[in-house]
Design an enzyme around this catalytic site. Structure first.
Site: not given
Lengths: 314, 314
Positions: A51, A114, A142, A174
């Protein structure tokens, strides 16, 4: 099991920022320099192309170019867990394959984001297809739980199914939910699972509860403060260090994260190129940027980081 | 202006389903056949590669392959408004360019949908970059407002800024919000703007309020029922026709849409290949599929559509 556990990625990871040229093309040389700086200044490993790295704003070719740039520059790829997710199955496969081929220690996969409220079967099918199509026993997957942005949570039942179906491949997660109770639950449900906190705010708590560390956006800046927490996590001193680290994190996260971190990097490195972001992300407004820098400069624990920068800039 | 208005895409458009092989690769031949069937059975135009077409689950190369397959098969590309959006700027540019190059009547663009609450400036920058990089005066851009899936609304101020900056290029919008008051507001704010409703439920209302038609998922099935509504929209008879059309639409939309439509197509065309969906989308469970078909078969207005199918299948 012992040798696999000792190989397990652990510690302070940065979700590496992606630098762009004025033409909004990724800049592989500056990217590699940022990776190197982070590894030399407190990071145990790196998770680029997430991100923070604006990876969903990048083409597959862009992403693969950056992975290959890191690999060919001689950086230790076993310390890399690149983001490789995509809404498009074929793209997720392609980037994951490139990450494995480059010798990465893992690949961090978002769920397809989406369609809303996808079924657990649908998500299981997606990750299964990626794993089977990559078809490489070196893959350490991950899962990337970030429901605020992906809108698609990685649930306990889904993790359980994937770990059962692909033991040794589905290696960790994560947790960027910011919800410590979720992280704590995962650690209880799946002992030995490689759970990274998505923020260094929870670095100490996560390590003490059995997690492996943090993969954080803001460690692009705070790595030198996060390192001592990781080294001292079994000591009492760690709590004060964590407090000091958290103080910086909370300031940074009160701004749009990619923009705030690029602002700080542009100052630390005296390089305005860091201010370039891919739309829809935008740089901080001038007043916001000044305010952020003033708040950070006021913190004693930031002096070394900003001072080092000042020296570099001079 | 008059000639531009007369060239403006209008009428019943289908958001064409994408057929997949067992290996989950797009099947260009069956895609072209579906496009042809729709144009021969009630559609004025086609909008492939949208939400219904599972385009966000496809790679850029997949999408361009399907656009080029349509063009090279001799289908009338001026009637096509392919989906060309992506979170990745470079990908949106690439697909939009391919759509324009193929002679498409327009290109339908989602906003970048990963980052949440992007600023209006950030969205303006994204669409501006796409338009400028494509750099082709033939481009007719349709904005895709589907906040339930994209999470990023296309607001009135954003539309106003884009129309002012790129007059003649920013040509219209597909309103898939399902919120008629939003469509009505857009029609009032922007007279002459090519506003398609995202559902044939609002086909008549939209035409009567100054809109240009509908781009709908379910017209993959209901096109033969939507056509008479469009032809009769200025007559009193249109209301009964709309009622009959809406009845079918409401049944279809009570199921996961892509799965429901593929289920019906697999029956109409007696081709189980239509049941293939890209994850995270999944086919309907058997019981759901039977229920859906029973509900549709019970409707008199569906007899011709399902009957034609039955004949074809026989």
């Amino acid at each position: 099991m012992a040798s696999s556990a000792s190989m397990q990625p652990r510690g302070v990871y940065a979700a590496v920022l992606t630098p762009f040229t004025k033409e909004l093309e990724p800049d592989p040389a500056l990217f590699v320099a940022q990776c190197r700086w982070l590894l030399e200044n407190g990071c145990d490993g790196l998770a680029p192309l997430g991100t923070t790295g604006e990876a969903n704003s990048l083409s597959v070719d862009h992403r693969i170019t950056l992975i290959e740039a890191a690999a060919s520059s001689g950086l230790p790829m076993t310390k890399f867990i690149p983001g490789a997710g995509s809404c498009a199955l074929a793209d997720a496969v392609k980037v994951t394959r490139a990450a494995v081929k480059a010798g990465s220690g893992g690949a961090l996969l978002l769920p397809p984001f989406y369609y809303k409220n996808p079924s657990e079967d649908g998500l299981f099918a997606f990750f299964s297809e990626v794993i089977q199509r990559v078809g490489d026993s070196r893959l350490k997957l991950y899962l990337y739980h970030f429901p605020q942005l992906s809108t698609v949570p990685i649930t306990v039942p889904l993790i359980g199914r994937l770990m059962a179906a692909y033991p040794g491949t589905v290696a960790g997660l994560k947790d960027s939910s910011g919800d410590w109770s979720n992280t704590a639950r995962l650690l209880k449900e799946f002992p030995g699972f490689g759970v990274f906190s998505g923020s260094e705010e929870f670095l100490l708590a996560n390590l003490r509860a059995g997690g492996v560390g943090c993969i954080s956006a803001s460690t692009n800046v705070t790595a030198p403060l996060a390192r001592p927490v990781y080294l001292a996590w079994q000591d009492k001193t760690a709590e004060e260090l964590q407090k000091s680290l958290t103080e910086v994190r909370l300031i940074l996260q009160s701004y749009p994260m990619q923009a705030a971190l690029k602002q700080v990097c542009s100052i630390i490195q005296a390089n305005p190129q860091w201010l370039n972001l891919l739309p829809p992300n935008r740089p901080l407004a001038a007043a916001q940027a000044s305010e952020l820098m003033a708040r950070l400069t006021a913190l004693s624990q930031m002096q070394a980081i900003l001072g080092k920068a000042a020296t570099k800039a001079a």
